[in-house]
Structures are given as C-alpha cells and as structure tokens.
Design a protein around this motif. Structure first.
Motif, PDB file in Angstrom:
ATOM      1  N   ASN A 125      77.083 116.054  10.657  1.00 14.30           N
ATOM      2  CA  ASN A 125      78.347 114.536   9.687  1.00 14.30           C
ATOM      3  C   ASN A 125      78.811 113.964  11.312  1.00 14.30           C
ATOM      4  OD1 ASN A 125      78.864 117.272   7.709  1.00 14.30           O
ATOM      5  ND2 ASN A 125      78.161 115.304   7.373  1.00 14.30           N
ATOM      6  N   VAL A 126      79.164 115.226  12.148  1.00 14.20           N
ATOM      7  CA  VAL A 126      79.929 114.749  13.740  1.00 14.20           C
ATOM      8  C   VAL A 126      78.939 114.695  14.469  1.00 14.20           C
ATOM      9  CG1 VAL A 126      81.952 115.068  14.096  1.00 14.20           C
ATOM     10  CG2 VAL A 126      82.143 114.588  12.055  1.00 14.20           C
ATOM     11  N   PHE A 127      79.235 114.588  15.679  1.00 15.85           N
ATOM     12  CA  PHE A 127      78.322 114.184  16.879  1.00 15.85           C
ATOM     13  C   PHE A 127      79.523 114.685  18.264  1.00 15.85           C
ATOM     14  CE2 PHE A 127      75.296 112.777  14.081  1.00 15.85           C
ATOM     15  CZ  PHE A 127      74.215 113.343  14.294  1.00 15.85           C
ATOM     16  N   GLY A 150      88.458 108.630  25.294  1.00 11.16           N
ATOM     17  CA  GLY A 150      87.935 108.930  24.275  1.00 11.16           C
ATOM     18  C   GLY A 150      87.826 107.943  22.883  1.00 11.16           C
ATOM     19  N   SER A 151      86.832 107.588  22.471  1.00 14.99           N
ATOM     20  CA  SER A 151      86.252 106.753  21.734  1.00 14.99           C
ATOM     21  C   SER A 151      85.239 107.882  20.624  1.00 14.99           C
ATOM     22  CB  SER A 151      85.265 106.138  22.077  1.00 14.99           C
ATOM     23  OG  SER A 151      84.280 104.729  22.031  1.00 14.99           O
ATOM     24  N   THR A 152      85.779 107.114  19.005  1.00 15.47           N
ATOM     25  CA  THR A 152      85.200 108.106  18.538  1.00 15.47           C
ATOM     26  C   THR A 152      84.701 106.555  17.590  1.00 15.47           C
ATOM     27  OG1 THR A 152      86.235 109.331  17.985  1.00 15.47           O
ATOM     28  CG2 THR A 152      85.510 108.963  15.582  1.00 15.47           C
ATOM     29  N   LYS A 153      83.772 106.422  17.030  1.00 13.31           N
ATOM     30  CA  LYS A 153      82.639 105.482  15.913  1.00 13.31           C
ATOM     31  C   LYS A 153      82.196 106.663  14.927  1.00 13.31           C
ATOM     32  CE  LYS A 153      80.938 103.063  19.975  1.00 13.31           C
ATOM     33  NZ  LYS A 153      79.600 102.072  20.940  1.00 13.31           N
ATOM     34  N   THR A 154      82.554 105.675  13.678  1.00 18.76           N
ATOM     35  CA  THR A 154      82.341 105.667  12.410  1.00 18.76           C
ATOM     36  C   THR A 154      80.884 105.180  11.766  1.00 18.76           C
ATOM     37  OG1 THR A 154      84.262 105.303  11.792  1.00 18.76           O
ATOM     38  CG2 THR A 154      84.280 107.463  12.236  1.00 18.76           C
ATOM     39  N   SER A 155      81.039 105.675  10.754  1.00 12.64           N
ATOM     40  CA  SER A 155      80.243 104.843   9.665  1.00 12.64           C
ATOM     41  C   SER A 155      80.473 104.954   8.244  1.00 12.64           C
ATOM     42  CB  SER A 155      78.194 105.086   9.570  1.00 12.64           C
ATOM     43  OG  SER A 155      77.859 105.809   9.754  1.00 12.64           O
ATOM     44  N   ALA A 166      80.060 109.963  12.524  1.00  5.76           N
ATOM     45  CA  ALA A 166      81.222 109.572  13.508  1.00  5.76           C
ATOM     46  C   ALA A 166      80.094 110.613  14.828  1.00  5.76           C
ATOM     47  CB  ALA A 166      82.296 110.190  12.822  1.00  5.76           C
ATOM     48  N   THR A 167      80.751 109.749  15.755  1.00  8.53           N
ATOM     49  CA  THR A 167      80.482 110.114  16.778  1.00  8.53           C
ATOM     50  C   THR A 167      81.624 109.784  17.534  1.00  8.53           C
ATOM     51  OG1 THR A 167      78.040 110.093  16.829  1.00  8.53           O
ATOM     52  CG2 THR A 167      78.411 109.806  18.867  1.00  8.53           C
TER      53      THR A 167
END
Length: 230
Positions: A125-127, A150-155, A166-167
């Motif tokens: 689910n998460v990378f 840091g950065s987090t991208k979600t769909s 999420a990455t």
C-alpha cells in the motif's frame, strides 16, 4: 485363493478412498496459502511484479468511508479502508531505511493502525523511498505534500474517501548530518501523510507541523488516528 482375492479387494478399496479424500485435503492446503502470505511474519521474495495493482484493488472499499468532521490534527479527508497497511522498502540509503523502520514502529505503537513490512511490491500500500527532492515537481493527479526533507504522494478515490496508494520519500542529502531521532521524526511526518493526515498549524503540538518538525507522534496525533480509523 479366496483369501488372496479378499486382500486384493481391500487394497483396491483403500486406494479408491485415498483418491476421493486426498483431493479435498489438497484443496484446503491451497486455500490456506493466502492467509499465510498475508501474515506479518511471512515475507515473499518475489519482486517480479513492480506494480501494486493487487493492493489498489484490495484497498478500494465498496462504500464511502466515514471521515470525522473535526480532529485534533487536520486530515486530508481520506484514509485506508483497512487498519493493516503493507509497506515496501525501496530506499537504498541506510540512514533513510533506519528512519522508516523507526517511524513504522512509532506509528504501530499507537495501537490503532499496523504497518506490515512486505517484500512483495505488488502487495504494498505504501512505498518508502530515498531520493533527491531538490527538483521535485507537483503532480496534479495525486495528493502531494513536499518539503526539502521529505515528500509524500498519495492516490485516492475522492468519492469513497479511500487511499489507494502512497509513496513517502526522504532526501538522504538533506538528512545526512541530522540525528537518528530527527530522521525518525521526519519519517513519522511523511508516514502521517501516507495515513491521511494533513499539515498541522505551527502552534500545534504535532508531528505534522510542516517544514520544521519539532517532535515525534504526539497525543493529539494518536487521538486523530484513532478517530480517523475508528
């Protein structure tokens, strides 16, 4: 002669019984495999499937999820449809890997959600990644929370308020001279986004304060996660 014939018939009957009962036993063994594969103690080393289509399909709920109107820490208005969240380590930098491991333990200690490390990317689910964020660009098709560290991208599915993937990425160059504790707090912040938390106001005591992380997961964050995933 009759005695020999009786023994032969008995052996034939036993063989036939084994053939009849053996198939259901094998079938039951096969149906047990998915349960074993989903165990937190089981790791599948199959990396032949770099996408996570299976995980996205599994994460899509049939109905819209319930999101609380007000929480101590702001939320993005979506969450995972389940509390058991599979996370895949893509980071190569040792410091970043340690930071994510520490952050996973910190979030699991909240007792509400449970991150599970998996070695199968298609089930994630998460990378968790490491990378240079200096030239990071915003992708309008996904939710993005970005800072120099840091950065987090979600769909997500906006109709069902459900996270689909999420990455979270940490920049090892920006974190190289920081302490292990600070790197863990940055990773906790990014995984907070991966759980559906938004940035908190600067005055709030929360791990979700943007750009200037000053603490790990707080009582307010734990309350918010409990409300979000109740």
């Amino acid at each position: 002669m009759k005695k020999r014939q009786t023994i032969t018939n008995l052996i034939t009957t036993l063989l036939a019984s084994l053939m009849v009962w053996g198939t259901p036993l094998l079938a039951r063994a096969d149906t047990a495999l998915p349960a074993i594969n989903s165990s937190s103690n089981y790791f599948d080393n199959d990396d032949d499937h770099p996408n996570n289509d299976y995980a996205v399909k599994r994460s899509t709920p049939q109905h819209a999820l319930s999101i609380p109107d007000k929480t101590p820490t702001p939320t993005e208005g979506y969450r995972w449809s389940h509390r058991r969240i599979y996370i895949y380590m893509e980071a190569g930098n040792p410091q970043v890997k340690q930071a994510f491991r520490d952050a996973v333990k910190a979030w699991n200690r909240t007792g509400t959600i449970h991150f599970v490390w998996t070695k199968k990317a298609s089930h994630a689910n998460v990378f968790a990644k490491s990378g240079d964020l200096s030239a990071d660009s915003v992708n309008s098709s996904v939710g993005t929370n970005h800072s120099d560290l840091g950065s987090t991208k979600t769909s997500y599915d906006p109709d069902k308020h459900a996270l689909l993937s999420a990455t979270s990425t940490l920049d090892p160059n920006q974190l190289a001279l920081s302490s292990r504790g600070f790197r863990s707090e940055v990773a906790q912040h990014e995984l907070g986004h991966a759980l559906g938390l938004a940035h908190a106001p600067e005055y709030e005591n929360s791990v979700m304060i943007p750009r200037n992380v000053r603490t790990g997961i707080t009582k307010l964050d734990r309350r918010t996660i409990k409300l979000l995933y109740q």
